[in-house]
Design an enzyme around this catalytic site. Structure first.
Site, PDB file in Angstrom:
ATOM      1  N   HIS A 207       0.840  -1.203   0.000  1.00 28.35           N
ATOM      2  CA  HIS A 207       0.000   0.000   0.000  1.00 28.35           C
ATOM      3  C   HIS A 207       0.872   1.249   0.000  1.00 28.35           C
ATOM      4  O   HIS A 207       1.909   1.287   0.656  1.00 28.35           O
ATOM      5  CB  HIS A 207      -0.896  -0.005   1.244  1.00 28.35           C
ATOM      6  CG  HIS A 207      -1.929   1.076   1.264  1.00 28.35           C
ATOM      7  ND1 HIS A 207      -1.626   2.390   1.555  1.00 28.35           N
ATOM      8  CD2 HIS A 207      -3.265   1.043   1.028  1.00 28.35           C
ATOM      9  CE1 HIS A 207      -2.740   3.119   1.490  1.00 28.35           C
ATOM     10  NE2 HIS A 207      -3.740   2.325   1.178  1.00 28.35           N
ATOM     11  N   CYS A 245      -3.781   2.724  -4.192  1.00 30.60           N
ATOM     12  CA  CYS A 245      -4.776   3.504  -3.457  1.00 30.60           C
ATOM     13  C   CYS A 245      -4.863   4.861  -4.139  1.00 30.60           C
ATOM     14  O   CYS A 245      -3.918   5.652  -4.083  1.00 30.60           O
ATOM     15  CB  CYS A 245      -4.387   3.651  -1.995  1.00 30.60           C
ATOM     16  SG  CYS A 245      -5.540   4.693  -1.049  1.00 30.60           S
ATOM     17  N   HIS A 274      -7.662   0.386  -3.958  1.00 25.44           N
ATOM     18  CA  HIS A 274      -8.522   1.193  -3.098  1.00 25.44           C
ATOM     19  C   HIS A 274      -8.972   2.391  -3.927  1.00 25.44           C
ATOM     20  O   HIS A 274      -8.125   3.170  -4.388  1.00 25.44           O
ATOM     21  CB  HIS A 274      -7.764   1.720  -1.874  1.00 25.44           C
ATOM     22  CG  HIS A 274      -7.384   0.669  -0.894  1.00 25.44           C
ATOM     23  ND1 HIS A 274      -6.641   0.962   0.241  1.00 25.44           N
ATOM     24  CD2 HIS A 274      -7.643  -0.657  -0.836  1.00 25.44           C
ATOM     25  CE1 HIS A 274      -6.455  -0.158   0.935  1.00 25.44           C
ATOM     26  NE2 HIS A 274      -7.055  -1.144   0.299  1.00 25.44           N
ATOM     27  N   ASP A 320     -12.704   3.235  -0.506  1.00 25.62           N
ATOM     28  CA  ASP A 320     -11.902   3.498   0.689  1.00 25.62           C
ATOM     29  C   ASP A 320     -12.649   4.482   1.571  1.00 25.62           C
ATOM     30  O   ASP A 320     -13.861   4.566   1.522  1.00 25.62           O
ATOM     31  CB  ASP A 320     -10.514   3.991   0.275  1.00 25.62           C
ATOM     32  CG  ASP A 320      -9.440   3.644   1.298  1.00 25.62           C
ATOM     33  OD1 ASP A 320      -9.779   3.069   2.340  1.00 25.62           O
ATOM     34  OD2 ASP A 320      -8.270   3.935   1.045  1.00 25.62           O
ATOM     35  N   HIS A 321     -11.922   5.215   2.344  1.00 22.03           N
ATOM     36  CA  HIS A 321     -12.515   6.069   3.375  1.00 22.03           C
ATOM     37  C   HIS A 321     -13.762   6.807   2.897  1.00 22.03           C
ATOM     38  O   HIS A 321     -13.778   7.379   1.811  1.00 22.03           O
ATOM     39  CB  HIS A 321     -11.500   7.109   3.854  1.00 22.03           C
ATOM     40  CG  HIS A 321     -10.199   6.515   4.259  1.00 22.03           C
ATOM     41  ND1 HIS A 321      -9.021   7.202   4.195  1.00 22.03           N
ATOM     42  CD2 HIS A 321      -9.893   5.288   4.735  1.00 22.03           C
ATOM     43  CE1 HIS A 321      -8.032   6.443   4.604  1.00 22.03           C
ATOM     44  NE2 HIS A 321      -8.525   5.266   4.934  1.00 22.03           N
ATOM     45  N   TYR A 334     -14.717   4.855   8.189  1.00 31.06           N
ATOM     46  CA  TYR A 334     -15.142   3.499   7.847  1.00 31.06           C
ATOM     47  C   TYR A 334     -16.610   3.252   8.191  1.00 31.06           C
ATOM     48  O   TYR A 334     -16.973   2.189   8.698  1.00 31.06           O
ATOM     49  CB  TYR A 334     -14.239   2.474   8.550  1.00 31.06           C
ATOM     50  CG  TYR A 334     -12.848   2.454   7.981  1.00 31.06           C
ATOM     51  CD1 TYR A 334     -12.548   1.721   6.842  1.00 31.06           C
ATOM     52  CD2 TYR A 334     -11.829   3.205   8.564  1.00 31.06           C
ATOM     53  CE1 TYR A 334     -11.270   1.717   6.303  1.00 31.06           C
ATOM     54  CE2 TYR A 334     -10.545   3.213   8.039  1.00 31.06           C
ATOM     55  CZ  TYR A 334     -10.275   2.464   6.912  1.00 31.06           C
ATOM     56  OH  TYR A 334      -9.015   2.467   6.370  1.00 31.06           O
TER      57      TYR A 334
END
Length: 358
Positions: A207, A245, A274, A320-321, A334
Site C-alpha cells: 500500500h 490507493c 482502493h 476506501d474512506h 469506515y
C-alpha cells in the site's frame, strides 16, 4: 465489477454487520483480517477458518487480507527480524490453506497513515478525515493524542495503542533508518517471503504511503511512480505487487493516478485497488477526504475507472474512506453509508464504461 469488496473489522469490533455488507448491490468480497493477533505473531489456522466460515455463511467471499502488519523490527532491520519473518511465512502458508489470494500490507515507519482531523466538517454537515501539514510540525505525541481522543472509542488500523505507547522508543529505534536503509530492509523482507508467496499463490500488495511524503523525519518509500519502479525491481516477481490507493497517491497532485494505473496494471503488478477521492484545500498537500464522485473531489474517478477497464483489471477493488453521513458515528472513515454509496457509484461507472466499449 466481479470482485468488489468492503473492508470489515469483525463482528466484535465493527458496528457494521456482514448482513449490511451483503445488501450493498454488487458487493461480493469482504476485505478482512484478524485484529486480535499481536503484530509479528503467527495467525492461527483455527481463527482464520472461523473468520472465513463467518464471511461465507453471510453469502460473501474472503480472498483479500488487509493487513498482516509487519513488525517494526523488520522495518528497522534488527537481528530479531528473522524470527518475525519466519512467523510471517507461516502466516502466509496458513492463509493459503483457506483460499486467501492477496495480502495488502505497508512498509510505513511507526504511523501507517496520518490525519490531523478525524471529524472535518463539510458544508453539507457531513464529516470526514483531513490532513493539514502545518498541524504535523509539532510533536508526534500531539497527533497520537488527537487520534486516540477522536476515534469514537475504536482502535484505528495502524494505531494500535500497545505499540504506540512506546512512541519515544520507537522513534529512537528508527533514528538511523533513512530512505536507503528502509528500502534495503524491504528488499530483505521480500527476498525472504516472495518465494513462499509463489509456492502458495498469494500475492503481496504493498500500500502507498499515506500521505505520500516524509513526516516527523521518518522516511517514506512508496510515494510515486519512481518509487514503484524501485520496489518492483527489489524482487522481480508478479507476487511482489502493489495496492494502488487512488487517494493516497492522489494526495500528491504531481502523481498522475490514471497513468500509474495504466502502466502497472498492464504489467500485472496490481491485484488490489482502493478507490477513493480527495479534495485539495489551502496549501499544497493539504486535503480532506470527499464523497467518491469526481465532482466532489479533485480526482477524476471516471478516468481512474476507465484506466482500470482499458488495462483489463480483474483484481480486487474496494471503496476506501468515506464520510460520516446520515447521523452515523462509527469508526472514522469506515462508516457504512458513504462507502456503500461509493460502491454504487464505482459500479455505475464500470457498467457505463463496459457498455460503451461493446
Amino acid at each position: 465489477m466481479k470482485n468488489m469488496g468492503f473492508r470489515w473489522y469483525g463482528s466484535k469490533d465493527d458496528s457494521i454487520t456482514l448482513q449490511n455488507i451483503r445488501q450493498i448491490p454488487g458487493t461480493t468480497q469482504v476485505v478482512g483480517a484478524l485484529f486480535d493477533i499481536p503484530v509479528g505473531e503467527v495467525w492461527p489456522k483455527e481463527k482464520i477458518a472461523a473468520l472465513k466460515e463467518e464471511v461465507e455463511a453471510a453469502g460473501l467471499k474472503l480472498e483479500v487480507i488487509e493487513s498482516v502488519n509487519i513488525h517494526d523490527d523488520i522495518k528497522i532491520g534488527l537481528p530479531s527480524r528473522d524470527q518475525y519473518i519466519a512467523n510471517y511465512k507461516q502466516t502466509i502458508r496458513n492463509l493459503a490453506e483457506y483460499g486467501i489470494k492477496v495480502i495488502c500490507y505497508n512498509f510505513m515507519p511507526i504511523f501507517d497513515w496520518v490525519r490531523t482531523d478525524l471529524h472535518f466538517k463539510l458544508a453539507d454537515g457531513s464529516t470526514d478525515l483531513a490532513f493539514e501539514h502545518k498541524k504535523v510540525e509539532g510533536q508526534p505525541e500531539d497527533i497520537l493524542k488527537s487520534v486516540q481522543e477522536n476515534s469514537n472509542g475504536y482502535v484505528l488500523p495502524g494505531w494500535e495503542p500497545e505499540r504506540l505507547a512506546q512512541l519515544k522508543s520507537l522513534f529512537a529505534a528508527y533514528k538511523e533508518v533513512d530512505t536507503q536503509k528502509l528500502t534495503d530492509n524491504l528488499k530483505y523482507f521480500l527476498d525472504e517471503i516472495i518465494p513462499v508467496c509463489e509456492e502458495c499463490d498469494i500475492r503481496m500488495a504493498m500500500h502507498p504511503d499515506d500521505p505520500p511524503r516524509p513526516l516527523f523525519g521518518l522516511p517514506r518509500i512508496y510515494k510515486n511512480r519512481e518509487d514503484m519502479l524501485t520496489i518492483e525491481q527489489l524482487h522481480e516477481s508478479r507476487y511482489n505487487a502493489f495496492t494502488i490507493c487512488t487517494g493516497s497517491l492522489g494526495e500528491n497532485p504531481q502523481n498522475d493516478v490514471p497513468a500509474i494505473i495504466r502502466e502497472f496494471v498492464a504489467k500485472d503488478r496490481v491485484p488490489f485497488v482502493h478507490a477513493r477521492n480527495i479534495k485539495f484545500m489551502g496549501n499544497e498537500g493539504d486535503f480532506h477526504e470527499s464523497a467518491h464522485l469526481s465532482s466532489e473531489g479533485s480526482l477524476d474517478m471516471y478516468e481512474i475507472m476507465k484506466a482500470l477497464y482499458d488495462t483489463g483489471f480483474d483484481g480486487y477493488i474496494r471503496p476506501d474512506h468515506g464520510r460520516d453521513i446520515w447521523g452515523e458515528s462509527g469508526r472514522p472513515g469506515y462508516g457504512l453509508y458513504d462507502r456503500a454509496l461509493g460502491i454504487t457509484y464505482l459500479n455505475g461507472l464500470w457498467e457505463a464504461i463496459e457498455k460503451d466499449n461493446k
